[in-house]
Design a protein around this motif. Structure first.
Motif, mmCIF file in Angstrom:
data_model
loop_
_atom_site.group_PDB
_atom_site.id
_atom_site.type_symbol
_atom_site.label_atom_id
_atom_site.label_comp_id
_atom_site.label_asym_id
_atom_site.label_seq_id
_atom_site.Cartn_x
_atom_site.Cartn_y
_atom_site.Cartn_z
ATOM 1 N N GLY A 36 -8.192 -2.297 11.813
ATOM 2 C CA GLY A 36 -6.791 -3.039 11.921
ATOM 3 C C GLY A 36 -6.634 -3.341 13.255
ATOM 4 O O GLY A 36 -6.080 -4.591 13.544
ATOM 5 N N VAL A 37 -6.742 -2.660 14.318
ATOM 6 C CA VAL A 37 -6.317 -2.942 15.837
ATOM 7 C C VAL A 37 -7.128 -4.102 16.220
ATOM 8 O O VAL A 37 -6.515 -4.939 16.744
ATOM 9 N N SER A 38 -8.480 -4.220 15.831
ATOM 10 C CA SER A 38 -9.160 -5.243 16.596
ATOM 11 C C SER A 38 -8.761 -6.370 15.696
ATOM 12 O O SER A 38 -8.987 -7.580 16.256
ATOM 13 N N LEU A 39 -8.267 -6.269 14.401
ATOM 14 C CA LEU A 39 -8.021 -7.553 13.774
ATOM 15 C C LEU A 39 -6.698 -8.089 13.983
ATOM 16 O O LEU A 39 -6.157 -9.060 13.273
ATOM 17 N N LEU A 40 -5.802 -7.436 14.791
ATOM 18 C CA LEU A 40 -4.447 -7.740 14.817
ATOM 19 C C LEU A 40 -4.393 -9.249 15.437
ATOM 20 O O LEU A 40 -3.161 -9.947 15.239
ATOM 21 N N VAL A 41 -5.513 -9.532 16.449
ATOM 22 C CA VAL A 41 -5.399 -10.860 16.948
ATOM 23 C C VAL A 41 -5.327 -11.906 15.760
ATOM 24 O O VAL A 41 -4.676 -13.266 15.911
ATOM 25 N N PHE A 42 -5.856 -11.708 14.648
ATOM 26 C CA PHE A 42 -5.840 -12.556 13.585
ATOM 27 C C PHE A 42 -4.708 -12.443 12.459
ATOM 28 O O PHE A 42 -4.798 -12.860 11.547
ATOM 29 N N VAL A 43 -3.892 -11.413 12.866
ATOM 30 C CA VAL A 43 -2.764 -10.931 11.933
ATOM 31 C C VAL A 43 -2.982 -10.424 10.893
ATOM 32 O O VAL A 43 -2.529 -9.581 10.174
ATOM 33 N N VAL A 44 -4.406 -10.482 10.436
ATOM 34 C CA VAL A 44 -4.859 -9.764 9.306
ATOM 35 C C VAL A 44 -5.044 -8.189 9.664
ATOM 36 O O VAL A 44 -4.764 -7.235 8.512
ATOM 37 N N GLY A 45 -4.973 -7.899 10.820
ATOM 38 C CA GLY A 45 -4.962 -6.366 11.230
ATOM 39 C C GLY A 45 -3.761 -5.598 10.687
ATOM 40 O O GLY A 45 -3.949 -4.609 10.474
ATOM 41 N N VAL A 46 -2.383 -6.482 10.650
ATOM 42 C CA VAL A 46 -1.295 -5.959 10.239
ATOM 43 C C VAL A 46 -1.671 -5.345 8.642
ATOM 44 O O VAL A 46 -1.216 -4.090 8.436
ATOM 45 N N PHE A 47 -2.176 -6.134 7.832
ATOM 46 C CA PHE A 47 -2.509 -5.684 6.507
ATOM 47 C C PHE A 47 -3.428 -4.606 6.309
ATOM 48 O O PHE A 47 -3.386 -3.747 5.586
ATOM 49 N N VAL A 48 -4.506 -4.602 7.023
ATOM 50 C CA VAL A 48 -5.650 -3.742 7.383
ATOM 51 C C VAL A 48 -4.829 -2.393 7.661
ATOM 52 O O VAL A 48 -5.004 -1.312 7.090
ATOM 53 N N LEU A 49 -4.168 -2.393 8.685
ATOM 54 C CA LEU A 49 -3.258 -1.133 9.139
ATOM 55 C C LEU A 49 -2.476 -0.459 8.109
ATOM 56 O O LEU A 49 -2.375 0.818 7.735
ATOM 57 N N ALA A 50 -1.645 -1.382 7.423
ATOM 58 C CA ALA A 50 -0.664 -1.230 6.400
ATOM 59 C C ALA A 50 -1.460 -0.564 5.095
ATOM 60 O O ALA A 50 -1.184 0.293 4.429
ATOM 61 N N GLY A 51 -2.318 -1.206 5.045
ATOM 62 C CA GLY A 51 -3.471 -0.510 3.603
ATOM 63 C C GLY A 51 -3.927 0.657 3.990
ATOM 64 O O GLY A 51 -3.997 1.757 3.271
ATOM 65 N N GLY A 52 -4.475 0.790 5.456
ATOM 66 C CA GLY A 52 -4.886 2.188 5.917
ATOM 67 C C GLY A 52 -3.972 3.280 5.726
ATOM 68 O O GLY A 52 -4.254 4.545 5.137
ATOM 69 N N VAL A 53 -2.738 3.086 6.097
ATOM 70 C CA VAL A 53 -1.776 4.073 6.231
ATOM 71 C C VAL A 53 -1.356 4.403 4.517
ATOM 72 O O VAL A 53 -1.011 5.505 4.361
ATOM 73 N N ALA A 54 -1.391 3.353 3.929
ATOM 74 C CA ALA A 54 -0.825 3.788 2.414
ATOM 75 C C ALA A 54 -2.295 4.502 1.706
ATOM 76 O O ALA A 54 -1.708 5.518 0.885
ATOM 77 N N VAL A 55 -3.228 3.990 2.061
ATOM 78 C CA VAL A 55 -4.409 4.875 1.414
ATOM 79 C C VAL A 55 -4.405 6.482 2.031
ATOM 80 O O VAL A 55 -4.738 7.341 1.283
ATOM 81 N N ALA A 56 -4.120 6.349 3.249
ATOM 82 C CA ALA A 56 -3.917 7.670 4.199
ATOM 83 C C ALA A 56 -2.813 8.642 3.365
ATOM 84 O O ALA A 56 -3.154 9.903 3.040
ATOM 85 N N ARG A 57 -1.777 8.227 3.014
ATOM 86 C CA ARG A 57 -0.865 8.786 2.312
ATOM 87 C C ARG A 57 -1.362 9.335 0.876
ATOM 88 O O ARG A 57 -1.238 10.292 0.671
ATOM 89 N N ARG A 58 -2.223 8.548 0.167
ATOM 90 C CA ARG A 58 -2.491 9.074 -1.216
ATOM 91 C C ARG A 58 -3.281 9.888 -1.013
ATOM 92 O O ARG A 58 -3.468 10.999 -1.920
ATOM 93 N N LEU A 59 -4.606 9.868 -0.105
ATOM 94 C CA LEU A 59 -5.644 10.697 0.138
ATOM 95 C C LEU A 59 -5.034 12.116 0.552
ATOM 96 O O LEU A 59 -5.278 13.248 0.115
ATOM 97 N N ALA A 60 -3.991 12.254 1.643
ATOM 98 C CA ALA A 60 -3.281 13.388 1.914
ATOM 99 C C ALA A 60 -2.622 14.135 0.728
ATOM 100 O O ALA A 60 -2.697 15.369 0.539
#
Length: 196
Positions: A36-60
């Protein structure tokens, strides 16, 4: 926090299973964050980070639910952010949700619990088994029993004494591991409990 007789069986299984789960959670969190951080340059990173925290919440929540079911503790629940809007608004809400970061921190602590729990259980079982097996192997010429340079088991009374110590290690370790497993499960539920 009272120990129950079945904790002696549950806790080693819980702590041993925590190791591969903790490694998987750690790999997921680090992978999602770095992608997510490496893709922030292309704005896609925002969605990768958001998806990551959403999945992390469900996993936890799923992981803590397993611990809660295993030890009969309250089941934690983390709320998903309410969003009325498009993809960008949903990503923003996910990234601003405090529960998402609490869940991510929980997954990272599960890695530490997994490593420590695995080391404790394996050390306990190996030490107890080695000491209990001493009377069976002390007189074999290809086996050296004892602590190098400090003492060597070379008589049956010493071997039986080592086996008695092994029995004490087995019992004390079972109690300690049972308490550690229950404490880790209760702490996980409390870590995910909503802040008051």
């Amino acid at each position: 926090m009272a120990l129950r007789p079945l904790d002696v069986l549950r806790s080693p299984a819980y702590l041993l299973a925590s190791f591969p789960l903790g490694v998987a959670y750690f790999a997921f969190v680090v992978g999602a964050a770095s992608a997510g951080v490496s893709l922030l340059v292309f704005v896609v990173g925002v969605f990768v980070l958001a998806g990551g925290v959403a999945v992390a919440r469900r996993l936890a929540v799923a992981d803590a639910r397993l611990a809660a079911r295993l030890y009969d503790t309250p089941v934690p629940d983390l709320a998903s952010p309410c969003v009325d809007g498009g993809l960008l608004a949903t990503a923003r809400a996910e990234l601003l949700c405090p529960d998402s970061y609490r869940a991510t921190g929980y997954l990272l602590t599960r890695f530490a619990v997994g490593v420590a729990g695995f080391a404790a259980v394996v050390t306990w079982l190996a030490t107890a088994a080695a000491l209990l097996a001493t009377p069976l192997v002390y007189d074999r010429p290809d086996v050296s029993v004892g602590v190098a340079g400090a003492w060597t088991v070379d008589t049956l009374p010493m071997a039986l004494g080592a086996a008695c110590v092994g029995l004490a290690v087995a019992v004390a370790g079972a109690v300690a591991v049972a308490a550690a497993g229950r404490a880790a499960a209760v702490a996980s539920v409390r870590l995910l409990a909503p802040a008051r």
